[in-house]
Every structure is written in structure tokens, then in C-alpha cells.
Design an enzyme around this catalytic site. Structure first.
Site, PDB file in Angstrom:
ATOM      1  N   ARG A 218       0.855  -1.194   0.000  1.00 40.68           N
ATOM      2  CA  ARG A 218       0.000   0.000   0.000  1.00 40.68           C
ATOM      3  C   ARG A 218       0.886   1.236   0.000  1.00 40.68           C
ATOM      4  NH1 ARG A 218       0.381   0.574   5.664  1.00 40.68           N
ATOM      5  NH2 ARG A 218      -0.288  -1.235   6.836  1.00 40.68           N
TER       6      ARG A 218
ATOM      7  N   HIS B 186      -1.818   2.634   6.869  1.00 40.57           N
ATOM      8  CA  HIS B 186      -2.935   1.718   7.098  1.00 40.57           C
ATOM      9  C   HIS B 186      -4.268   2.445   6.985  1.00 40.57           C
ATOM     10  CE1 HIS B 186      -5.675  -1.049   9.091  1.00 40.57           C
ATOM     11  NE2 HIS B 186      -5.933  -0.111   9.973  1.00 40.57           N
TER      12      HIS B 186
ATOM     13  N   TYR C 204       6.786   3.068  10.415  1.00 39.59           N
ATOM     14  CA  TYR C 204       7.378   1.754  10.699  1.00 39.59           C
ATOM     15  C   TYR C 204       7.942   1.095   9.446  1.00 39.59           C
ATOM     16  CZ  TYR C 204       2.542   1.085   9.293  1.00 39.59           C
ATOM     17  OH  TYR C 204       1.355   1.189   8.624  1.00 39.59           O
TER      18      TYR C 204
END
Lengths: 319, 324
Positions: free
Chosen positions: A239, A243, A251
Site C-alpha cells: 500500500r 494503514h 514503521y
């Protein structure tokens, strides 16, 4: 075998629809026009499109919290998806579902569930329904790498396997379950290896290559329509965004992100189509402009649509 | 008049609906030809309808309900059996988050004609994982309907309605009811949801009871009749939808109410019924609302322990006498 030129162009258009739709949702979110949160499909377009290019209107799909792309690929109406995301009365779910619960039963889009992995047994159930009704429909069940650690993955795929149900279990492995890296929660590299535990084929494909996804799905659909049972297809993808809207995705190492951005499925496919002589650069540009105009219309429709009346919240609980 | 068991009444309902509607099928653990269901409700049905329509499954409760949900939203009418009510906990996401909400969150696009049959209740010494009464869990989830059938007649009529209904229904049975016999007509009938049944008429006190407790309440009423106390026993038959009218009307008539349910007390079925009566019939009450329920403990194994925690006739009589 390659799909027809018409289908290739359709696939290119759908991928652009998803990309620009999602970028627009991102933009509207920044303008405080989208309530709640959003989980964007940017970067993963080749998966939904490569799979859905093999499906008929009467085939089914199940979807996830990151589901806008699935609905668009299955033939969903951009206006009604956008209106739903904005919480409007004209949305697919009349404003009751929102970004994480898009559904269009009229095109076999059985809805997005936001409980990770919950769609897996539901897809198997649609497969059982097909088997009991004796049609040759199939089901494509989309879920992420995170979902493959849920009990529903084991229970649902096992049931589909023992009953030879016509289901494609499509794992969109984007390497992260929220912020949790796959290697932190699995000792295997390929989710598809788990297919062996259920006695069904497991296939790993480059999820950023729409033709690779198309070919893997094509074989799985043929197998399913012949009554030979389910296939687990793992699409390695990424992606481009975090998120959800609030996630800066710190991260993920910068080099990793850069590497994946180079593998962006859309320029790759565009170049391929030009190289193959299916499209000229100008024609590709023309399609992109049409798509952008279509999305502007969807935004206009959604913005101009009314919100539901508060008391409509009490409707649709029971049939 | 024909008398058959509760178990046979359920089987007749399943069989008749399977004959009537080819989209009806059964799914669950050990319901097929080798076992016929842990409580033999589906015995013989696999032989008659085949293994496809009477489908044995792996031990995967969440997927049993998930698969049933997927089939229900694509044109079938599954009747899923969860072998023990306690095991619905394993399927709670599919029941409470999926089956119950699919219609609503998709704006009314879907129908979920799913029945989940499961036995609750204690009294057979099988301890904490096979004896609970969890009806209240399902009452608490909008989108589900909850049936509590206490007699063979009710079981057959309500199960047929549940199968023809387009909503997810949790059909609560009780282990001790399966062998119980009662009048069930040969001819076709169904019982609508949301219609309580006055199992015994009386004038001094109303007892609202469900499932096996209906029979304990009737026994208590019989004992008290000899002492000149007239007990009315009301069985709601469905908890969702709830026949508020029949319950409150009875309370208005008698002015006294004892609620008897086998689930535990805190936030239980009895709490909801007590709240309803307090909200809608308080002015008619001549005494406080009483509740007789299982104590707030897990169901223990040893017979003296289990018999102590689950309501019996004596506790019902004691509660009635406290407010008469």
C-alpha cells in the site's frame, strides 16, 4: 493467453478509476468532508482488477475494510461509493455503512466486512450456495496477510476445500497488518504455502503485475467453475499510503517504500500496453482524462446529495 | 389427539420445510447419517434428503455460522445446528457482527434467512461448558430474533416460522425438553413471532417463564392451586420480538409478578422483563417484582451443586409466597 485488447483497456481504465478515486477520497478527507476514517487501496489496484477481470456480473466477491477498489473492480458505481463514503442518503448503504462497509448485491458484491478475516467463511458459504443451487458461478474472497492468521482463514478455507467449493481465496499480502510486519507474526514467507495444509493449490504472484494476477485468477476460476474446488492466490503487493488516514507509516523503512513505489502497477501496465501496441500514449492519456472527469462527477453527486434523515437510523434492522 | 416429543416435533418442522422449500438445508457437527445430531433431532433426515442438504461439518463453529451466512445472503435458507449453546461463543463474531448486521450496515440490500438451532440449559450434570443459558446475549444484539420454545407444539410451529423468516433467528432449545411429549396436530400450522402464550390462567400472581422453567412454573402453579393460590403462567415464546402487551396485561390483571428464567440474574432475560414491567405496568403492581434465576455462578457439575444453583419448584413457590 493474454486477454483481448478490449479487456486490457478495461483493466487499465479500472486501475485508473481506483487510483484516482482513492486519491480524491484522500483529498476530500483533508478537507474534513469524510467522516470517520479511510483505508485506501492505492498501490494494490492490480489485485482487484486482475481478479475481477475474470468474473461475470453474477459471480460474487467479498471484501474488507480496504474495499473501495474491490467494489470498483467488480463494476460498482463510483457515485454511489463516493456518496456512501461521505455518509450520504444516495450511497450504496444509505449512509449506514460508510467506507468500511460498501456493498452492491446487484453486481454480486456481497459487502465489505471490517472484522479482519470474517469474510472468508462467508465467501465459502456463497460457494456452498452455488454448489447447492447447481450454477457455475464463482466467488472471489479478498483479504489481507493479517487475516491469514485468523481462525476464520483455517476454518473457512478448510471447509471450502473439503467440499470443493468454487472460491478464489485472494490474499493481498501488503507485508503489514496495520503496523505489524509479516515476519513478526509468521515464520513462513508465503501465505500461499498454507494451502498445502488444506490440500488445495497455493499460488504466489506479483500482485503489482495485473497480467500475472489475471492469469493466476483465470486458472483458479476455470478450476472453480469445473467443480474442482478452491485456490489460494497470494498477491505480493504494497500500500502506498498508511494503514488508515491517520497513519504516517513510519514503521516502514524509506528504502522499502521507494523500492515498491518503483513497482507501481499502473505505470508498469501503461508501459506494457503501449509497448504491446494496445494503446498509444495519447490514448492512455485520453482514458485518464475520462476517468478524472468521471470521478469529478462522482464527487459532485456525493457532495450535492442529502444526508439521511436521523430517524432513518431506525430502519433496515429487520427484514 | 396425537402426542409427540419435542425432539420429534422439531424434526417434523425441519422435514416439512425441506420438502416445501428446496433452498432449506441443514448444516452442523454430527447432524448427518452417522449420528443424527447430538440430541437426535436430525436423525433420519440425511437418509431422506441426502448428505448435501444435511451437511456434517468439521468442528469449526465460527465457520459453520459464517458459511451459513454466506449461503443465506445468496439465496439459500440454512438451518445451522450448534451442538451446545455454550459453543455459540466460538461463533459469536459471525452471529453478532455478521449475521445480525449485514442487512443494516448494507442499507437493507441483503436478507439473512438463517436459523441457528442450539440447546441451552442444565440439569444433566455436564458442567460449565455444556449447561449455560445464554439467551440474553442474543437479545442484546439488534438484528437477531430470539425464540424460546417450551413445548412440542410451540417448537414445531415456531421453527417453521423461523425457517420462513428472512431474519437471522437464534432458536433456543433446552436439553431437558427433547424427550418431553405433548399435543402436536397432524395438520400444517405455524406460530407467529411476538405472540406470548398464557400456559395457565390465574388471578393472584403472574409468573413469566421461559423454556424448561415454564414446566417448573406450571408444577409450582399446580401445587399452589391446592393451597388456594391462583397462578397465571405466561410464556413469551419469542424474546425478540417480545409480546409486551400479553405480559403487561397479565401483570395489570394480577398485580403481582415473578419472573423465572434459567439464565443467571445479572443483565439477564429476567432483568429485561423486569424492566419492561417496571416501565409499563408499575402502577398496577401491588408488590415488588420478583426474579427467580440461576445464581450468578458457572454451572457446577456435582448434582447437589447443580440442583442448588438452577431454579426449582420450591424456589418458585417461595418467591410467589413472598409477595402474596
Amino acid at each position: 493467453m493474454l486477454p483481448s485488447s478490449d479487456k486490457l483497456v478495461w483493466m487499465f481504465r479500472k486501475m485508473l478509476e481506483i487510483r484516482h478515486f482513492e486519491e480524491k477520497v484522500y483529498e476530500l478527507y483533508g478537507q474534513n468532508l469524510v467522516p470517520g476514517t479511510i483505508h485506501l487501496y492505492v498501490g494494490e489496484e492490480a489485485v482487484a482488477v486482475g481478479v475481477c477481470a475474470n468474473l461475470r456480473k453474477d459471480d460474487y466477491i467479498t471484501s474488507t475494510h480496504r474495499g473501495h477498489g474491490h467494489c470498483i473492480a467488480k463494476g460498482g458505481d463510483l457515485k454511489r461509493i463516493m456518496a456512501e463514503i461521505l455518509g450520504k442518503r444516495t450511497g450504496y448503504c444509505k449512509g449506514k455503512g460508510g467506507s468500511m462497509h460498501i456493498a452492491d448485491f446487484s453486481i454480486g458484491m456481497l459487502g465489505a466486512t471490517a472484522v479482519v478475516g470474517a469474510g472468508i467463511p462467508i465467501a465459502a458459504g456463497a460457494g456452498l450456495s452455488i454448489k447447492l443451487r447447481g450454477t457455475d458461478q464463482v466467488v472471489a474472497c479478498f483479504f489481507g496477510d493479517g487475516a491469514s492468521n485468523q481462525g476464520t482463514f483455517h476454518e473457512g478455507i478448510n471447509m471450502a476445500a473439503i467440499w470443493k467449493l468454487p472460491v478464489l481465496f485472494v490474499c493481498e499480502n501488503n507485508l503489514y497488518a496495520m503496523g505489524t510486519r509479516q515476519s513478526m507474526v509468521m515464520l513462513i514467507e508465503n501465505v500461499a504455502d498454507r494451502a498445502a495444509a488444506y490440500g488445495i493449490p497455493g499460488v504466489v504472484v506479483d500482485g503489482n503485475d495485473v497480467l500475472a494476477v489475471y492469469e493466476a485468477a483465470k486458472q483458479a476460476v476455470e478450476r472453480a467453475r469445473k467443480g474442482e474446488g478452491p485456490t489460494l492466490i497470494e498477491c505480493k503487493t504494497y500500500r502506498h499510503k498508511g494503514h488508515s488516514r491517520f497513519d504516517p507509516a513510519t514503521y516502514r523503512p524509506k528504502e522499502e517504500v521507494e523500492e515498491w513505489l518503483k513497482k507501481d502497477p499502473i505505470p508498469r501496465f501503461r508501459n506494457k500496453l503501449v509497448e504491446m501496441g494496445v494503446l498509444t500514449e495519447n490514448e492512455a492519456k485520453g482514458i485518464e482524462e475520462e476517468v478524472l472527469a468521471e470521478i469529478e462527477e462522482a464527487v459532485k453527486f456525493a457532495l450535492e446529495s442529502p444526508y439521511p434523515k436521523p430517524e432513518e437510523a431506525l430502519e433496515d434492522v429487520y427484514a | 389427539m396425537r402426542e409427540i416429543s419435542y425432539r420429534d416435533a422439531l424434526r417434523e418442522a425441519l422435514r416439512e420445510e425441506m420438502i416445501r422449500d428446496p433452498t432449506v438445508f441443514l448444516i452442523g457437527e454430527d447432524i448427518g447419517r452417522y449420528w443424527g445430531g447430538a440430541f437426535k433431532v436430525t436423525k433420519g433426515l440425511a437418509e431422506e434428503f441426502g448428505d448435501e442438504r444435511v451437511r456434517d461439518t468439521p468442528i469449526s463453529e465460527n465457520a459453520i455460522i459464517g458459511v451459513a451466512v454466506g449461503a443465506a445472503i445468496t439465496g439459500m435458507r440454512p438451518v445451522a445446528e450448534i451442538m451446545f449453546g455454550d459453543l455459540t461463543a466460538l461463533a459469536m463474531d459471525q452471529i453478532a457482527n455478521q449475521a445480525a448486521k449485514i442487512r443494516y450496515m448494507f442499507g437493507g440490500q441483503a436478507k439473512v434467512p438463517l436459523v441457528i438451532r442450539t440447546p441451552f440449559g442444565g440439569g444433566v450434570n455436564i458442567a460449565a461448558h455444556h449447561s449455560q443459558s445464554l439467551e440474553a446475549w442474543f437479545m442484546h444484539v439488534p438484528g437477531l430474533q430470539v425464540v424460546v420454545a417450551s413445548t412440542p407444539y410451540d417448537a414445531k410451529g415456531l421453527l417453521k416460522t423461523a425457517i420462513r423468516n428472512d431474519n437471522p433467528v437464534v432458536f433456543c432449545e433446552h436439553k431437558l425438553l427433547y424427550p418431553l411429549t405433548g399435543h402436536v396436530p397432524e395438520e400444517e400450522y405455524t406460530i407467529p413471532f411476538g405472540v406470548a402464550d398464557v400456559k395457565r390462567e390465574g388471578t393472584d400472581v403472574t409468573v413469566v417463564a421461559t423454556l424448561y422453567m415454564v414446566h417448573k412454573a406450571l408444577a409450582a402453579a399446580e401445587t399452589l392451586a391446592k393451597e388456594g393460590i391462583s397462578v397465571e403462567v405466561v410464556d413469551p415464546r419469542t424474546l425478540v420480538p417480545l409480546d409486551k402487551e400479553t405480559i403487561t396485561e397479565s401483570v395489570r390483571k394480577t398485580g403481582r409478578v415473578v419472573i423465572v428464567t434459567e439464565d443467571c440474574k445479572t443483565a439477564g432475560v429476567s432483568a429485561e422483563l423486569a424492566a419492561l414491567i417496571a416501565e409499563e405496568a408499575l402502577d398496577y403492581l401491588d408488590a415488588p417484582i420478583k426474579r427467580v434465576t440461576t445464581f450468578d455462578v458457572p454451572i457446577p457439575f456435582s448434582p447437589p451443586l447443580e440442583n442448588f444453583v438452577i431454579p426449582d419448584e420450591k424456589r418458585i413457590i417461595k418467591a410467589i409466597k413472598e409477595i402474596i
